[in-house]
Design an enzyme around this catalytic site. Structure first.
Site: not given
Ligand code: CTP
Length: 400
Positions: A209-211
């Protein structure tokens, strides 16, 4: 005269700034509003009900009963009557109580029964305002959908100087006027918004995923709904709540699910704002069992591309539909953003650069540049994500 005929409950609490409530009453009434004052017992120590009822032409409400004739004041009726409630000045005590639902006076029961939007204008000493307890209470109230009119910096009754002075009555009235002005400008519009990250599953306990926090997309959804639009918010996994009844939220996990939902919702909409940080890749294989560690092995993960939601909507968009994407860039910002705008057939792209320390994931602020398909470029200064959302919606959906 946007305030003409608007029914406003003015809640007054026990602060020295209560004297400014008289100016507030006058200013609201001059603009055509109908004002009903509800005051706490402590508020009456600072300004007399006689002054307020003379200004508003209505008896001031403070107690649940009027002792001499037994008249019962219904906070429920007040909650239904009002178009807006304004608590000004709001003390630290009242802010703490309303944030926690402690309904021990008429003003607070009225607040809890309120069906209309509520604006809160704090007034207190700078240290009280800065205290984490007050800040947490305000955050909680905002998370319930209430609006904060931040206090100004300046000279305080304690003879100290700092942030805590109730905002000036004229400014408060302007904020309320612009709230009503904006309210119906997007009515009958249907807007699709994607927000948050996507999770791409690798095995039963892991994902890529990402932030992204989803804050920008959720702020956009709130602003569109407040301006009267029906909003479909397709969100990846985030910790955020939606407040407005005109927001229909669809929770998804992966890019594939987000793509499917976006494609099915898009045809009936007037515009789509694609704010989600969609994972570009997903693991080629989903492992049914948890992958085990092996110290003698370098693991190589095969990834395959996810569908591009923006590009898919760009392909099917009609002439009437507006499509807006985002570009978060680290280098060659403007040319990368322009490239994406063209490639995905967008009408607008909102560029934020990770080089700006106030922009990006997890932050409460953002600094954006809006690029239109016709080449027009508009730069905005650093603002809160909420204000940025206002700017984006105005620029792409309500150009002057
Ligand atoms: N987007 C999308 N679906 C994807 C990837 C991106 O809808 N699979 C949308 C984003 O929501 C954003 C815009 O496309 O509005 C640009 O996203 P970004 O990640 O910056 O662009 P990419 O095309 O993925 O390019 P790159 O990652 O190479 O910079």
């Amino acid at each position: 005269m946007i305030l003409q005929g608007k029914k406003i409950i003015l809640g007054i609490t026990g602060s020295i700034a209560a004297y400014k409530a008289a100016y507030l009453c006058r200013a609201l009434i001059k603009k055509g509003a109908e004002v009903q004052v509800v005051i706490t017992p402590a508020g009456k120590e600072f300004i007399t009900p006689v002054t307020l009822s003379a200004l508003t032409g209505k008896p001031v409400i403070s107690e649940f009963f009027t002792a001499n004739d037994g008249t019962w004041h219904s906070h429920v009726d007040l909650g239904l009557w009002a178009d807006l409630m304004l608590i000004a000045p709001a003390t630290a005590a009242t802010i703490g109580k309303i944030a926690n639902g402690i309904a021990d006076n008429m003003l607070i029961t009225t607040f809890l029964s309120m069906k209309a939007p509520v604006f809160i204008a704090p007034a207190m000493d700078l240290d009280m305002y800065a205290h984490p307890a007050t800040q947490d209470n305000l955050e909680r109230l905002k998370s319930y959908g209430n609006y904060l009119i931040e206090p100004a910096e300046g000279f305080l009754a304690s003879k100290l100087e700092g942030k805590g002075r109730m905002e000036e009555p004229d400014t408060i009235v302007r904020i309320i006027e612009s709230f009503f002005e904006r309210q119906e400008t997007l009515s009958k519009k249907k807007i699709l918004i994607t927000a948050g990250p996507t999770y791409e599953k690798l095995d039963p306990v892991r994902y890529i995923s990402n932030y992204s926090s989803g804050k920008m997309g959720f702020a956009l959804a709130e602003v569109c709904a407040e301006r009267g639009a029906e909003v479909i918010l397709i969100s990846g996994p985030v910790q955020l709540k939606t407040h407005h009844p005109r927001i229909r939220r669809i929770d998804v996990e992966s890019a594939t699910e987000m793509h499917r939902e976006a494609l099915s919702c898009f045809p009936g909409t007037d515009a789509a704002i694609l704010c989600a940080a969609v994972a570009d890749y997903k693991p080629a294989l989903f492992f049914e069992n948890k992958l085990k560690r092996n110290d003698n092995e370098t693991r190589v993960l095969d990834l395959v591309t996810n569908p591009d939601i923006a590009a898919s909507l760009g392909e099917i968009k009609s002439k009437k539909q507006i499509l807006c994407g985002f570009a978060l860039e680290t280098d060659n910002e403007l040319s990368n953003a322009k490239g994406k705008l063209k490639k995905k057939n967008l009408d607008f792209i909102v560029l934020n650069s990770l080089k700006d320390k106030d922009a990006g994931f997890q932050k409460d602020t953002n600094k954006i540049t809006v690029i239109a398909a016709d080449g027009e470029i508009t730069d905005f200064p650093v603002k809160s994500k909420r204000e940025v959302a206002e700017d984006i919606v105005t620029t792409i959906l309500q150009p002057k």
